[in-house]
Design an enzyme around this catalytic site. Structure first.
Site, PDB file in Angstrom:
ATOM      1  N   GLU A 109     -20.115 -15.105 -22.404  1.00  0.00           N
ATOM      2  CA  GLU A 109     -19.550 -14.387 -22.322  1.00  0.00           C
ATOM      3  C   GLU A 109     -18.071 -14.307 -21.972  1.00  0.00           C
ATOM      4  O   GLU A 109     -17.276 -13.311 -22.078  1.00  0.00           O
ATOM      5  CB  GLU A 109     -20.199 -13.488 -20.757  1.00  0.00           C
ATOM      6  CG  GLU A 109     -21.303 -13.345 -20.279  1.00  0.00           C
ATOM      7  CD  GLU A 109     -21.626 -13.266 -18.646  1.00  0.00           C
ATOM      8  OE1 GLU A 109     -22.544 -13.495 -18.764  1.00  0.00           O
ATOM      9  OE2 GLU A 109     -21.386 -14.857 -18.650  1.00  0.00           O
TER      10      GLU A 109
ATOM     11  N   LYS B 286     -20.819 -25.851 -21.351  1.00  0.00           N
ATOM     12  CA  LYS B 286     -21.258 -25.275 -20.596  1.00  0.00           C
ATOM     13  C   LYS B 286     -21.200 -23.644 -21.285  1.00  0.00           C
ATOM     14  O   LYS B 286     -21.207 -23.738 -22.359  1.00  0.00           O
ATOM     15  CB  LYS B 286     -20.150 -25.175 -19.431  1.00  0.00           C
ATOM     16  CG  LYS B 286     -17.849 -24.894 -19.828  1.00  0.00           C
ATOM     17  CD  LYS B 286     -17.530 -24.976 -18.417  1.00  0.00           C
ATOM     18  CE  LYS B 286     -16.231 -24.999 -18.764  1.00  0.00           C
ATOM     19  NZ  LYS B 286     -15.482 -24.822 -17.705  1.00  0.00           N
TER      20      LYS B 286
ATOM     21  N   GLN C 142     -28.738 -15.602 -29.238  1.00  0.00           N
ATOM     22  CA  GLN C 142     -27.783 -16.767 -28.938  1.00  0.00           C
ATOM     23  C   GLN C 142     -27.315 -18.308 -29.190  1.00  0.00           C
ATOM     24  O   GLN C 142     -26.196 -18.625 -29.263  1.00  0.00           O
ATOM     25  CB  GLN C 142     -26.799 -16.679 -27.619  1.00  0.00           C
ATOM     26  CG  GLN C 142     -28.334 -17.360 -26.087  1.00  0.00           C
ATOM     27  CD  GLN C 142     -29.731 -16.694 -26.224  1.00  0.00           C
ATOM     28  OE1 GLN C 142     -29.866 -16.262 -26.939  1.00  0.00           O
ATOM     29  NE2 GLN C 142     -29.999 -17.350 -25.196  1.00  0.00           N
ATOM     30  N   GLY C 143     -28.772 -18.867 -29.596  1.00  0.00           N
ATOM     31  CA  GLY C 143     -28.580 -19.605 -29.601  1.00  0.00           C
ATOM     32  C   GLY C 143     -29.443 -21.145 -29.742  1.00  0.00           C
ATOM     33  O   GLY C 143     -28.951 -21.962 -30.202  1.00  0.00           O
TER      34      GLY C 143
END
Lengths: 170, 763
Positions: free
Chosen positions: B717, B713, B491-492
C-alpha cells in the site's frame, strides 16, 4: 440445454483443427474457454475495454468477448496457450516475450497477461524495432490494474532487442 | 538446474522470478474464474432498483417458469435454511438476499440458478419487485443527523471490543465513533500564533480487479467445499460455519490464484450466497460477477475530513484537530476498523503534542465500502498533506523544510503515545527531496503551459493484533513445501515466502513448493490485507522453517552426525530411515505484541508492530487553456524495511502509485439518487498505458525492520500514500489553484484557473 440456432464451425486454434457445433449466440471466448477448454484466455469486462480476452485471429489481435464464434469459422486462432510455439521450439520452452515477462516482472496477478502477450506478439511481428512510445500505443487498449505497466513496456522492448540481435546477420 | 540446496547464494534480497510466472505466461495458472464442477449451476442475481425501500412483493413466477431454470430463491427461501442469514466482519448487517427492505440500488434481492448462465441471466431480468420507497441518505456528513436511518438496529458481530457499546442501538447511522485525545488542544489553539482550518473530500471509487469476484460452493453430506477468489479463506470458513451453525471442519475453503484483489475480495462477499444456494439446490453453484456488478458489491469509502492546526512562530505544529466522516454505504463491511485503525494516524507522521481525533463510520444508502489498498490511509494523507502544504505556504516556509521540522523521529511518541521505531520518515522525506533536486531552480513553463512540483509524505500503522500460521514440510529428498493461507493475488507472496523458507533452510527459493490456501490443509491466517503478510506470515514462515531446522539438527545428532557436519538433508534422512522416507514438519505461528487503546483517549503504548512510510514527488504541467494536467515525473519513495525481493517490491510500488493516480485524476463513481451511472470499464476509466507518467521512479530507502523477517515489512500500500496530495500541491504550485475534492479533473482545474482570473467559465 440448447437455446436456439446452432451451426457447425471449424477453428484452427494453436495449430489444432477443431470442428464443433456451437450456438450462434456464443462468443468466441465462450467456445475457447468452455468448448475447447482453453481457459488461458480470460474474461475481464466482457465488453471489449480491458483487453484480457485478446487473441490473434489470422494474425490480427481481436477481442474474443466481442466476436461471435461463428464469425471465426475457418479462422486460424492463436491464444496464450499457443504463444510458446510461435517461431519455436524455443530454448526453455517459452517464447522470448514470455521469458521477458518473467524476467522484467511484466505481470503480477496474471489476469491481463493473455491479452498483453497476444497484442505484443502482433506488434513485434509487424514492427521488430518499436520505440517505447510505439509499445505504449500498442498496448494502450489493454488494461492492467496491478503492475503500473513499466515492467510490461520493459519486457516488450527487451524482447524486440533480443529478437533483432538473434536475427541480425553476423 | 534442479539443485535444491543453496550453499552460498543469498535467497532473501534476490530478484527471484515469480514462482508462478511460467504458469501465468502460458495460460495455465489456476483461477476460480476457470473452475467448473460436474452438475454445476450458474447463479445470476436480481438487484434492487431503489436506494432505500420496504419490499412489498417479489414476483419470481416468470423467472421460475423459464425453461432451463433450476430454481429461484429470495431472502425468504434462504431463511428456511438459515434462521438469521446476516453476515459481515464487523456487523451482522448484510442479508444473504434482502429481507424486508433494501438499503441501496444494486442490493441482491433474488438469485436464479440454471445450468446455462445465459438462461439464468435472462430469468433474473424477469423478476419483478415492488417497493415502498423510503427517504434515503447518501452524504456521509448528512448521515450524522439524517432522519433517514439505514439500519433500524445496530448488530455488531461481537468480534471487536470497541463496537460492543453499539449493540442494539437504534435511530443512528453511526457505526463507530472513534476518539483520540492527547494533550490539551483547546489551550494550544488559544495560544497559537497561526491557526489554519480546511475541509477535504474524497470520492467513491472501486477496486476493479480484472478478475471479477467469483465463488463456487459444492455441497457434501453436511459439509461444503467453497472454491473462491478470496483474500481471507480462514474468515470465510469461520463465517460460513457460524451462519450454518456448523463446526469449522464442516467447511472447506480453497483459493487458487486471484486475478487481483486490492481489498475487494476480503472477509466474505459472494461465499454466503453460493453456500446457501448450493445447500438448497443440492448442486454445486457458481456465481461470477460481471465487472458492472462489482460496483454494487464493494467500493472505497468516500470521505470528508475537517482538519485544523495550530502553528507557532518557529514553524512547529503545536495542535491538530481531525474530524473524519467515512461513507460506509449500506453495509459496514470493515468500515468501522478503517475508522479506528486509520483514524488514529489522521494527524499524520508529525510530532504534535496536542491532538484530538474524531472518526465516524457512517451508514448511507450507497453501495457498501470496505478496504481498498491502504485501509483509509490514502484518504487521510490526501487531506493532511494538502493541509500541510497550506500551512507551509501560510507561514511562508519551504514545504520540505516545514515537514522536516515537524516530522516524527525515532523514539518520539505518535498521536496514540506509541513510540516510533524503525520508521524511516525523515529518510524518506530527504530521499524524495534529493531525487526531486528540491533546492535547484525549477523550469516553470511558458505560455499556456505552467509547471509545478510538490511532495507529500504519509504513514500507516499495520493493523494489529493479527495472527498467521505456517507449516513447512521437509521431505526426505531435502525438498521443502510451504503450507500457508496467504493468498497470492498478484503481490508475489508465494515467491517472497519461498525465499524466506529457502534462506532459513539453505535451499534454492525456486525449488520451494507453495501449497495454496485450503482450510482443510493450510493453517489459519487472519487475511491477506493491509500489507500485513510479509511481516506476519513472513515471521510465521521463518519460525516454521527454524522449527524444521531444529528437528533436522536433532535427527542428525540422533543418527550420530556431529554438530556442524556438512551432510546433505537427504543423507540425514537416509541414515535415520534406511531409505528415502519420512519427513519433518515445522510449524510456526506469529502474533505480535499489542496494547489495546484506552477507551475515550485512544492512547496505547504499543498500537502496532510496524509503520510503513511512503512519499511521492511530483512534477507536472498544467495546460491553462484546458485544465489538463500532465504528470511529467512521479517519484515514489518508500520504507519497506529490507526488501525480500527488490524486483517485486518495485512492481508493488509502481502498481500502487498508478492505481492511486487513477483515484486522484479521474476515477469516480457517478451516483444519481444512489444509482451508479458509470458502472462499466467503458464509462469508469482506470489508468491505461497513456496515463503512465512520462517518468516514474520507484525507490526504497535503506532501513531494517528489526522485528520483521530478515528485516522486511509490508509494501503493497505504501506507494499509494503521497500521490493525491503531491499532485494537488503541485497544481497549486503551477497555477495557484487549490483543489480540495478528488478527483482533480481538468474541469475542476480549469474552473479554478478561471475563478482566479475572475473569468466566467461559460460564455
Amino acid at each position: 440445454m440448447s437455446w436456439g440456432e446452432s451451426r457447425t464451425i471449424t477453428l484452427t486454434v494453436n495449430g489444432t483443427s477443431y470442428t464443433r457445433e456451437v450456438e450462434v449466440r456464443f462468443h468466441l471466448a465462450d467456445v475457447l474457454r468452455h468448448e475447447l477448454g482453453l481457459t488461458g484466455t480470460h474474461l475481464g469486462c466482457e465488453h471489449g475495454v480491458c483487453g484480457a480476452c485478446t487473441v490473434l485471429i489470422n494474425g490480427r489481435s481481436a477481442r474474443s468477448c466481442l466476436m461471435l464464434a461463428v464469425q471465426a469459422d475457418g479462422a486460424e486462432i492463436t491464444t496464450i496457450e499457443g504463444i510458446a510455439d510461435i517461431d519455436g521450439p524455443h530454448a526453455g520452452g517459452l517464447h522470448p516475450l514470455q521469458e521477458a515477462f518473467r524476467e522484467f516482472h511484466g505481470l503480477q496477478c496474471g489476469f491481463c497477461t493473455p491479452g498483453m502477450l497476444t497484442t505484443l506478439i502482433e506488434l513485434l511481428r509487424d514492427n521488430p524495432a518499436p520505440t517505447e512510445e510505439e509499445v505504449r500505443i500498442a498496448i494502450s487498449g489493454n488494461l492492467c490494474r496491478c503492475t503500473g505497466y513499466q515492467g510490461i513496456v520493459d519486457a516488450a522492448l527487451a524482447t524486440a532487442k533480443n529478437l533483432r540481435e538473434a536475427t541480425a546477420p553476423a | 538446474m534442479n539443485e535444491i540446496r543453496s550453499i552460498s547464494a543469498k535467497q532473501v534480497g534476490r530478484d527471484v522470478p515469480r514462482l508462478e510466472s511460467r504458469q501465468k505466461v502460458t495460460g495455465r495458472a489456476e483461477y476460480t474464474h476457470n473452475i467448473t464442477l460436474p452438475g454445476m449451476l450458474y447463479a445470476k442475481l436480481c438487484r434492487s432498483t431503489v436506494a432505500h425501500g420496504r419490499i412489498l412483493s417479489i414476483d419470481v413466477s416468470a423467472a421460475r417458469d423459464l425453461p432451463g431454470v433450476h430454481a429461484v430463491y429470495t431472502g425468504e427461501t434462504i431463511r428456511t435454511l438459515i434462521a438469521e442469514p446476516y453476515f459481515g466482519p464487523a456487523f451482522h448487517d448484510q442479508p444473504i438476499l434482502a429481507i424486508g427492505k433494501v438499503h441501496f440500488v444494486g442490493e441482491p434481492i433474488a438469485v436464479v440458478l440454471a445450468a446455462d448462465p445465459y438462461v439464468a441471466a435472462e430469468a433474473a431480468q424477469m423478476i419483478v419487485a415492488e417497493y415502498e420507497e423510503l427517504p434515503a441518505v447518501f452524504d456521509e456528513v448528512e448521515a450524522m443527523t439524517s432522519a433517514a436511518i439505514v439500519h433500524e438496529t445496530l448488530k455488531p458481530a461481537g468480534t471487536f471490543a470497541d463496537l460492543k457499546h453499539l449493540s442494539g442501538k437504534s435511530n443512528t447511522n453511526v457505526a463507530l465513533d472513534y476518539q483520540l485525545r492527547r494533550g490539551d488542544t483547546d489551550a494550544a489553539f488559544a495560544a497559537a500564533e497561526h491557526v489554519f482550518e480546511h475541509e477535504f473530500h474524497t470520492q467513491q471509487v472501486m477496486h476493479t480487479p480484472l478478475e471479477p469476484m467469483v465463488s463456487i460452493a459444492e455441497p457434501g453430506d453436511n459439509c461444503l467445499t467453497i472454491y473462491t477468489a478470496s483474500q481471507s479463506p480462514s474468515f470465510v470458513c469461520t463465517e460460513i460455519a457460524r451462519l450454518f451453525g456448523w463446526r469449522e471442519n464442516q467447511v472447506r475453503v480453497k483459493v487458487p490464484y486471484l486475478g487481483g484483489g486490492f481489498g475487494a475480495k476480503l472477509y466474505i462477499k459472494l461465499e454466503a450466497l453460493v453456500a446457501a444456494a448450493a445447500m438448497l439446490a443440492r448442486r454445486p453453484v457458481k456465481l461470477s460477477l460481471t465487472m458492472e456488478e462489482q460496483f454494487y458489491t464493494i467500493t472505497k469509502h468516500a470521505s470528508t475530513f475537517r482538519i485544523k492546526s495550530a502553528v507557532n512562530k518557529d514553524g512547529r505544529i503545536t495542535a491538530r484537530r481531525c474530524e473524519i466522516f467515512w461513507n460506509g454505504g449500506a453495509f459496514a463491511d470493515i468500515g468501522p476498523r478503517v475508522t479506528q485503525k486509520s483514524g488514529f494516524t489522521s494527524p499524520g507522521p508529525y510530532d504534535i503534542d496536542n491532538v484530538s481525533v474524531d472518526s465516524y463510520a457512517l451508514y448511507t444508502n450507497r453501495p457498501p465500502a470496505g478496504a481498498l489498498r491502504g485501509f483509509g490511509i490514502p484518504q487521510l494523507v490526501w487531506a493532511y498533506e494538502s493541509h500541510t502544504d497550506l500551512l507551509a505556504r501560510g507561514i511562508g516556509m519551504d514545504a520540505v523544510e516545514f515537514r522536516r521540522r515537524n516530522l516524527l523521529r525515532e523514539g518520539r511518541p505518535q498521536a496514540t503515545g506509541t513510540l516510533m521505531h524503525d520508521a524511516a520518515i525523515i529518510e524518506v522525506l530527504d530521499k524524495t527531496a534529493e531525487l526531486m533536486n528540491w533546492t535547484a531552480p525549477f523550469e516553470r513553463g511558458e505560455g499556456v503551459i505552467r509547471r509545478g512540483r510538490a511532495i507529500a509524505i504519509g504513514f500507516k500503522a499495520v493493523v494489529a493484533p493479527t495472527t498467521s500460521g505456517a507449516i513447512v514440510n521437509l521431505s526426505a529428498d531435502g525438498s521443502a513445501a510451504l503450507y500457508m493461507s496467504t493468498v497470492d493475488m498478484g503481490q508475489g507472496s508465494d515467491t517472497a515466502m519461498a525465499q524466506i523458507v529457502a534462506e532459513t533452510l539453505g535451499l534454492v527459493a525456486e525449488r520451494v513448493k507453495v501449497v495454496h490456501p485450503d482450510t482443510d490443509v493450510t493453517p489459519y491466517d487472519m487475511a491477506t490485507l493491509g500489507s500485513r503478510s510479509t511481516f506476519h506470515m513472513g515471521n510465521a514462515v521463518k519460525l516454521a522453517s527454524l522449527h524444521a531446522l531444529e528437528q533436522l539438527g536433532a535427527m542428525a545428532r540422533e543418527v550420530g552426525l556431529p554438530e556442524g557436519t556438512n551432510y546433505e538433508i537427504r543423507d540425514i534422512f537416509l541414515k535415520k530411515y534406511g531409505m528415502q522416507a519420512g519427513n519433518i514438519i515445522g510449524v510456526g505461528s506469529y502474533v505480535p505484541p499489542y496494547t489495546s487503546p484506552q477507551k475515550g483517549t485512544g492512547l496505547s503504548d504499543n498500537v502496532t508492530p510496524f509503520w510503513m512510510v511512503g512519499a511521492a514527488g511530483v512534477e507536472l504541467s498544467v495546460d491553462t487553456e484546458t485544465g489538463h494536467v500532465t504528470i511529467d515525473r512521479l517519484i515514489n519513495v518508500a520504507d519497506v524495511g529490507r526488501p525480500l525481493n527488490p524486483a517485486i517490491v518495485a512492481t508493488q510500488l509502481s502498481g500502487a502509485a498508478m492505481m492511486q493516480l487513477g483515484f486522484t485524476l479521474f476515477e469516480n463513481m457517478d451516483l444519481d439518487h444512489g444509482q451508479v451511472t458509470n458502472a462499466s470499464l467503458a464509462d469508469y476509466k482506470i489508468p491505461g498505458m497513456h496515463d503512465l507518467p512520462t517518468v516514474m521512479d520507484n525507490v526504497i530507502v535503506d532501513n531494517n525492520q528489526q522485528n520483521g523477517p530478515y528485516g522486511a515489512k509490508g509494501v503493497g500500500e505504501t506507494a499509494t500514500f503521497g500521490v493525491s496530495p503531491a499532485i494537488a500541491n503541485a497544481i497549486e504550485d503551477a497555477v495557484g489553484v487549490r483543489l480540495t475534492s478528488l478527483p482533480l479533473t481538468p474541469e475542476s482545474v480549469l474552473r479554478g484557473i478561471r475563478a482566479l482570473r475572475g473569468e466566467k467559465l461559460e460564455g
